[in-house]
Every structure is written in C-alpha cells, then in structure tokens.
Design a protein around this motif. Sequence first.
Motif, PDB file in Angstrom:
ATOM      1  N   MET A   1       0.839  -1.171   0.000  1.00  0.00           N
ATOM      2  CA  MET A   1       0.000   0.000   0.000  1.00  0.00           C
ATOM      3  C   MET A   1       0.888   1.240   0.000  1.00  0.00           C
ATOM      4  O   MET A   1       1.893   1.315   0.697  1.00  0.00           O
ATOM      5  CB  MET A   1      -0.901  -0.010   1.227  1.00  0.00           C
ATOM      6  CG  MET A   1      -1.740   1.219   1.346  1.00  0.00           C
ATOM      7  SD  MET A   1      -2.879   1.044   2.711  1.00  0.00           S
ATOM      8  CE  MET A   1      -4.273   1.812   1.999  1.00  0.00           C
ATOM      9  N   LEU A   2       0.510   2.225  -0.777  1.00  0.00           N
ATOM     10  CA  LEU A   2       1.278   3.454  -0.898  1.00  0.00           C
ATOM     11  C   LEU A   2       0.916   4.402   0.238  1.00  0.00           C
ATOM     12  O   LEU A   2      -0.189   4.919   0.306  1.00  0.00           O
ATOM     13  CB  LEU A   2       1.011   4.119  -2.249  1.00  0.00           C
ATOM     14  CG  LEU A   2       1.839   5.359  -2.559  1.00  0.00           C
ATOM     15  CD1 LEU A   2       3.311   5.005  -2.624  1.00  0.00           C
ATOM     16  CD2 LEU A   2       1.390   5.981  -3.854  1.00  0.00           C
ATOM     17  N   THR A   3       1.860   4.605   1.123  1.00  0.00           N
ATOM     18  CA  THR A   3       1.649   5.509   2.250  1.00  0.00           C
ATOM     19  C   THR A   3       2.221   6.881   1.900  1.00  0.00           C
ATOM     20  O   THR A   3       3.024   7.001   0.960  1.00  0.00           O
ATOM     21  CB  THR A   3       2.342   4.962   3.510  1.00  0.00           C
ATOM     22  OG1 THR A   3       3.748   4.906   3.258  1.00  0.00           O
ATOM     23  CG2 THR A   3       1.821   3.579   3.865  1.00  0.00           C
ATOM     24  N   PRO A   4       1.824   7.906   2.624  1.00  0.00           N
ATOM     25  CA  PRO A   4       2.397   9.236   2.356  1.00  0.00           C
ATOM     26  C   PRO A   4       3.921   9.276   2.523  1.00  0.00           C
ATOM     27  O   PRO A   4       4.609   9.972   1.766  1.00  0.00           O
ATOM     28  CB  PRO A   4       1.710  10.130   3.386  1.00  0.00           C
ATOM     29  CG  PRO A   4       0.427   9.449   3.694  1.00  0.00           C
ATOM     30  CD  PRO A   4       0.722   7.973   3.583  1.00  0.00           C
ATOM     31  N   ASP A   5       4.434   8.519   3.480  1.00  0.00           N
ATOM     32  CA  ASP A   5       5.894   8.486   3.667  1.00  0.00           C
ATOM     33  C   ASP A   5       6.595   7.857   2.468  1.00  0.00           C
ATOM     34  O   ASP A   5       7.631   8.345   2.014  1.00  0.00           O
ATOM     35  CB  ASP A   5       6.258   7.704   4.924  1.00  0.00           C
ATOM     36  CG  ASP A   5       5.857   8.427   6.197  1.00  0.00           C
ATOM     37  OD1 ASP A   5       5.754   9.670   6.150  1.00  0.00           O
ATOM     38  OD2 ASP A   5       5.650   7.747   7.220  1.00  0.00           O
ATOM     39  N   LEU A   6       6.032   6.784   1.945  1.00  0.00           N
ATOM     40  CA  LEU A   6       6.616   6.123   0.784  1.00  0.00           C
ATOM     41  C   LEU A   6       6.537   7.019  -0.453  1.00  0.00           C
ATOM     42  O   LEU A   6       7.492   7.104  -1.227  1.00  0.00           O
ATOM     43  CB  LEU A   6       5.916   4.789   0.518  1.00  0.00           C
ATOM     44  CG  LEU A   6       6.515   3.914  -0.570  1.00  0.00           C
ATOM     45  CD1 LEU A   6       7.979   3.606  -0.262  1.00  0.00           C
ATOM     46  CD2 LEU A   6       5.740   2.634  -0.707  1.00  0.00           C
ATOM     47  N   ALA A   7       5.413   7.705  -0.618  1.00  0.00           N
ATOM     48  CA  ALA A   7       5.267   8.629  -1.749  1.00  0.00           C
ATOM     49  C   ALA A   7       6.269   9.779  -1.644  1.00  0.00           C
ATOM     50  O   ALA A   7       6.872  10.190  -2.646  1.00  0.00           O
ATOM     51  CB  ALA A   7       3.841   9.164  -1.805  1.00  0.00           C
ATOM     52  N   ALA A   8       6.471  10.280  -0.434  1.00  0.00           N
ATOM     53  CA  ALA A   8       7.451  11.352  -0.234  1.00  0.00           C
ATOM     54  C   ALA A   8       8.861  10.860  -0.530  1.00  0.00           C
ATOM     55  O   ALA A   8       9.663  11.578  -1.145  1.00  0.00           O
ATOM     56  CB  ALA A   8       7.357  11.877   1.193  1.00  0.00           C
ATOM     57  N   ASN A   9       9.174   9.641  -0.116  1.00  0.00           N
ATOM     58  CA  ASN A   9      10.499   9.074  -0.410  1.00  0.00           C
ATOM     59  C   ASN A   9      10.724   8.896  -1.903  1.00  0.00           C
ATOM     60  O   ASN A   9      11.826   9.142  -2.412  1.00  0.00           O
ATOM     61  CB  ASN A   9      10.688   7.746   0.315  1.00  0.00           C
ATOM     62  CG  ASN A   9      10.922   7.922   1.792  1.00  0.00           C
ATOM     63  OD1 ASN A   9      11.333   8.988   2.235  1.00  0.00           O
ATOM     64  ND2 ASN A   9      10.652   6.883   2.560  1.00  0.00           N
ATOM     65  N   LEU A  10       9.696   8.464  -2.618  1.00  0.00           N
ATOM     66  CA  LEU A  10       9.811   8.323  -4.078  1.00  0.00           C
ATOM     67  C   LEU A  10      10.051   9.682  -4.731  1.00  0.00           C
ATOM     68  O   LEU A  10      10.882   9.803  -5.637  1.00  0.00           O
ATOM     69  CB  LEU A  10       8.546   7.678  -4.648  1.00  0.00           C
ATOM     70  CG  LEU A  10       8.322   6.201  -4.325  1.00  0.00           C
ATOM     71  CD1 LEU A  10       6.958   5.755  -4.835  1.00  0.00           C
ATOM     72  CD2 LEU A  10       9.420   5.357  -4.923  1.00  0.00           C
ATOM     73  N   ILE A  12      11.360  12.362  -3.305  1.00  0.00           N
ATOM     74  CA  ILE A  12      12.693  12.842  -2.914  1.00  0.00           C
ATOM     75  C   ILE A  12      13.775  12.156  -3.731  1.00  0.00           C
ATOM     76  O   ILE A  12      14.726  12.806  -4.191  1.00  0.00           O
ATOM     77  CB  ILE A  12      12.908  12.631  -1.401  1.00  0.00           C
ATOM     78  CG1 ILE A  12      12.056  13.612  -0.616  1.00  0.00           C
ATOM     79  CG2 ILE A  12      14.377  12.773  -1.030  1.00  0.00           C
ATOM     80  CD1 ILE A  12      12.022  13.342   0.868  1.00  0.00           C
ATOM     81  N   ASP A  13      13.637  10.853  -3.949  1.00  0.00           N
ATOM     82  CA  ASP A  13      14.612  10.124  -4.774  1.00  0.00           C
ATOM     83  C   ASP A  13      14.624  10.655  -6.203  1.00  0.00           C
ATOM     84  O   ASP A  13      15.684  10.811  -6.809  1.00  0.00           O
ATOM     85  CB  ASP A  13      14.314   8.629  -4.768  1.00  0.00           C
ATOM     86  CG  ASP A  13      14.626   7.977  -3.433  1.00  0.00           C
ATOM     87  OD1 ASP A  13      15.335   8.598  -2.618  1.00  0.00           O
ATOM     88  OD2 ASP A  13      14.143   6.842  -3.212  1.00  0.00           O
ATOM     89  N   ALA A  14      13.440  10.927  -6.745  1.00  0.00           N
ATOM     90  CA  ALA A  14      13.352  11.448  -8.109  1.00  0.00           C
ATOM     91  C   ALA A  14      13.983  12.835  -8.196  1.00  0.00           C
ATOM     92  O   ALA A  14      14.747  13.122  -9.130  1.00  0.00           O
ATOM     93  CB  ALA A  14      11.898  11.501  -8.559  1.00  0.00           C
ATOM     94  N   LEU A  15      13.696  13.703  -7.238  1.00  0.00           N
ATOM     95  CA  LEU A  15      14.280  15.045  -7.248  1.00  0.00           C
ATOM     96  C   LEU A  15      15.790  15.008  -7.066  1.00  0.00           C
ATOM     97  O   LEU A  15      16.521  15.772  -7.698  1.00  0.00           O
ATOM     98  CB  LEU A  15      13.645  15.901  -6.159  1.00  0.00           C
ATOM     99  CG  LEU A  15      12.229  16.378  -6.447  1.00  0.00           C
ATOM    100  CD1 LEU A  15      11.658  17.089  -5.230  1.00  0.00           C
ATOM    101  CD2 LEU A  15      12.205  17.282  -7.648  1.00  0.00           C
TER     102      LEU A  15
END
Length: 90
Positions: A1-10, A12-15
């Motif tokens: 499940m996509l959590t807000p923390d996981l989405a933020a990490n993705l 941040i990695d992309a940026l």
Amino acid sequence: MLTPDLAANLAIDALRLVLLIVFVLIVPGLLTGVLVSLFQAATQINEQTMSFLPRLMVTLLALALAGHWVADRLMHYTVEIFTRAAQLVG
C-alpha cells in the motif's frame, strides 16, 4: 500500500536524481559562461558567438563524457521504481 511516507520518499529520490543529472550537465556550462564573461569584460569584446559557442561546446562535451553515466543512473532508477511498484502490489 502506498503511504504518504513512501510517496514522499519516491519524490525525494526522483528530485535527487534530477538535481544530480542537472548538476553534472549544467554546471560546466555555467562555469564556462562565467569565465567567458570575465574575459569579455576584461577585453571589452561583446561578441554573441563568443559567449554562446564555448558554453555549447562544454555542455556537449559534458554530455558526451557523462552520457553513459547519466543513462546508467536513469536505468537503475527505473528498475528501482518498478521493483518498488511490484512490492507495493504484493
């Protein structure tokens, strides 16, 4: 499940990857532009091609030298994203 923390990490990695690639490709051209501008100010030569051509050549050289590394980083990131997506699904 996509959590807000996981989405933020993705995100941040992309940026981080985008900033790293931009840094590698743009900074040499910026430094060349500063050097050419200093030379133009010292000699009072205001030729447009003199300011554009060296930056273009240095940027193309940086792309030629770092192109393989950039493509490698992008491929690793793409594989990592698909791996994470597969883990999220189950």
